[in-house]
Design a protein around this motif. Structure first.
Motif, PDB file in Angstrom:
ATOM      1  N   LEU A 138      65.145  21.989 -99.466  1.00 24.40           N
ATOM      2  CA  LEU A 138      64.795  21.995-101.229  1.00 24.40           C
ATOM      3  C   LEU A 138      63.291  21.346-101.049  1.00 24.40           C
ATOM      4  CD1 LEU A 138      64.690  24.400-103.768  1.00 24.40           C
ATOM      5  CD2 LEU A 138      66.015  21.991-104.907  1.00 24.40           C
ATOM      6  N   GLU A 164      60.631  20.865-103.814  1.00 24.44           N
ATOM      7  CA  GLU A 164      59.735  20.599-105.113  1.00 24.44           C
ATOM      8  C   GLU A 164      58.670  20.418-105.642  1.00 24.44           C
ATOM      9  OE1 GLU A 164      61.945  20.805-109.315  1.00 24.44           O
ATOM     10  OE2 GLU A 164      61.548  18.945-108.742  1.00 24.44           O
ATOM     11  N   THR A 220      71.988  24.495-105.929  1.00 28.52           N
ATOM     12  CA  THR A 220      71.506  23.195-105.341  1.00 28.52           C
ATOM     13  C   THR A 220      72.618  22.674-104.771  1.00 28.52           C
ATOM     14  OG1 THR A 220      72.831  22.244-107.973  1.00 28.52           O
ATOM     15  CG2 THR A 220      70.356  23.026-107.639  1.00 28.52           C
ATOM     16  N   PHE A 224      71.985  22.699-101.220  1.00 32.79           N
ATOM     17  CA  PHE A 224      71.210  22.583-100.076  1.00 32.79           C
ATOM     18  C   PHE A 224      71.395  20.673 -99.653  1.00 32.79           C
ATOM     19  CE2 PHE A 224      68.399  25.672-102.936  1.00 32.79           C
ATOM     20  CZ  PHE A 224      67.590  25.862-101.581  1.00 32.79           C
ATOM     21  N   LYS A 258      67.175  17.344-100.718  1.00 34.51           N
ATOM     22  CA  LYS A 258      65.493  17.877-102.086  1.00 34.51           C
ATOM     23  C   LYS A 258      65.076  16.987-101.591  1.00 34.51           C
ATOM     24  CE  LYS A 258      64.181  18.808-106.383  1.00 34.51           C
ATOM     25  NZ  LYS A 258      63.896  18.328-108.381  1.00 34.51           N
ATOM     26  N   HIS A 275      69.353  16.039-106.294  1.00 34.13           N
ATOM     27  CA  HIS A 275      69.254  16.975-106.674  1.00 34.13           C
ATOM     28  C   HIS A 275      70.790  17.169-107.186  1.00 34.13           C
ATOM     29  CE1 HIS A 275      70.895  17.831-102.434  1.00 34.13           C
ATOM     30  NE2 HIS A 275      70.645  18.837-102.672  1.00 34.13           N
TER      31      HIS A 275
END
Length: 325
Positions: free
Chosen positions: A47, A49, A170, A173, A176, A288
């Motif tokens: 992930l 971000e 989440t 994943f 992150k 995360h």
């Protein structure tokens, strides 16, 4: 499957080749690229971000070209339906039967672009694919191609038009990561590269899917000492008892942290894990997955800081057998 044992006589050569390939496009972000490749070698999902325009999508496209497998992109929008991701059964008049038309999730590398701009219902359509590497449509289950990796990008949750990701998603994943803005010198280099041909055109496949599968099996053979497993569990338990957290690390997070340590050891040229492998990967693997308490959110506490506090508080183990390996 054919043997690719020649790859593992010098694993760092292959790793550095992949890293160099990606740095033709992504400038000044070696640490992020290293962790993306660790996730790839461990078979985990990533992930990314960050604010728009920092290179999240370009990183995924560069990785897809480096691996050379089938790549699909899903542009996540508020009106996207689950069937737009998993696929749909269509009635064939000639055969009088329903035929499955695969969705874009049926690929080796899948980019879910701006994941948190679609509804939680559509986000949930990827849960089975992420955990079990299969999709179920109209009662029929279809396996995903191997290897399979989902890379999702998202804008920060406080941006307009975004949804919070469900905790169940989440937690699936592997890591992150954030790219951040480039340094001044690196941004100037980006401008210079953009003057000529598209940088992505210079990226050629370095590894093919069958080779990657063989490499992933090698990573799982990396030795993890029993004391190191205890250390990983102690870190997870510490997050579950932390006063600033309402949700601690799950058992899936403990497994992910062990896998990440194996991947870190592999790219470091070792056949065994050390505590630093766990410490280096703890923040991207755990942060995360944690839920901050209401009081912690009010004071501006970040999950990454909680993980760092946990690492500092849990004693580092002395490995029993690493010295002999």
């Amino acid at each position: 499957m054919p043997s690719y044992s020649y790859l593992f006589d010098q694993p760092l050569v292959l790793y550095e080749r992949m890293l160099h390939n990606m740095e033709k496009v992504i400038v000044g972000k070696r640490e992020v690229l290293e962790k993306v490749l660790v996730a790839l070698f461990c078979g985990g999902h990533v992930l990314l971000e960050d604010v728009p325009g920092t290179g999240k999508t370009m990183l995924v496209r560069t990785l897809a070209r480096t691996v050379g497998g089938e790549f699909k992109r899903i542009q996540m929008t508020p009106d996207l339906l689950p069937s737009d991701i998993t696929g749909v059964s269509v009635y064939n008049r000639q055969t009088s039967q329903f035929e499955f038309r695969p969705g874009p999730i049926m690929a080796n590398l899948v980019l879910a672009d701006e994941l948190n701009r679609t509804s939680p219902k559509t986000q949930a359509a990827m849960l089975e694919a992420m955990e079990e590497k299969r999709v179920t449509v109209d009662g029929h289950t279809y396996p995903l191609p191997e290897p399979f990796m989902l890379l999702a990008t998202q804008n920060p949750a406080d941006h307009e038009g975004t949804y919070l990701l469900p905790e169940a998603q989440t937690d699936r994943f592997f890591v992150k990561l954030t790219l951040g803005y480039p340094g001044r010198g690196h941004e100037i280099e980006m401008l210079s590269r953009a003057e000529g041909q598209e940088p992505l055109d210079a990226v050629k496949p370095v590894i093919v899917p069958d080779e990657l599968l063989a490499l992933q099996k090698e990573v799982r053979r990396i030795y993890v000492d029993g004391t190191l497993k205890e250390y990983i569990v102690e870190l997870a338990v510490a997050t579950r008892n932390h006063p600033d957290l309402s949700l601690g690390a799950s058992p899936r997070a403990s497994i992910a942290l062990m896998r990440a340590a194996q991947g870190k050891a592999f790219v470091s040229g070792r056949s065994y894990c050390i505590p630093d492998d766990v410490k280096d990967m703890a923040v991207p693997v755990l942060a995360h997955r944690l839920g901050l308490s209401a009081e912690a959110r009010i004071t501006g506490k970040r999950a990454e800081a909680v993980v760092q506090e946990t690492i500092a508080a849990v004693p580092i183990p002395v490995l029993r057998q690493a010295a002999s390996r």
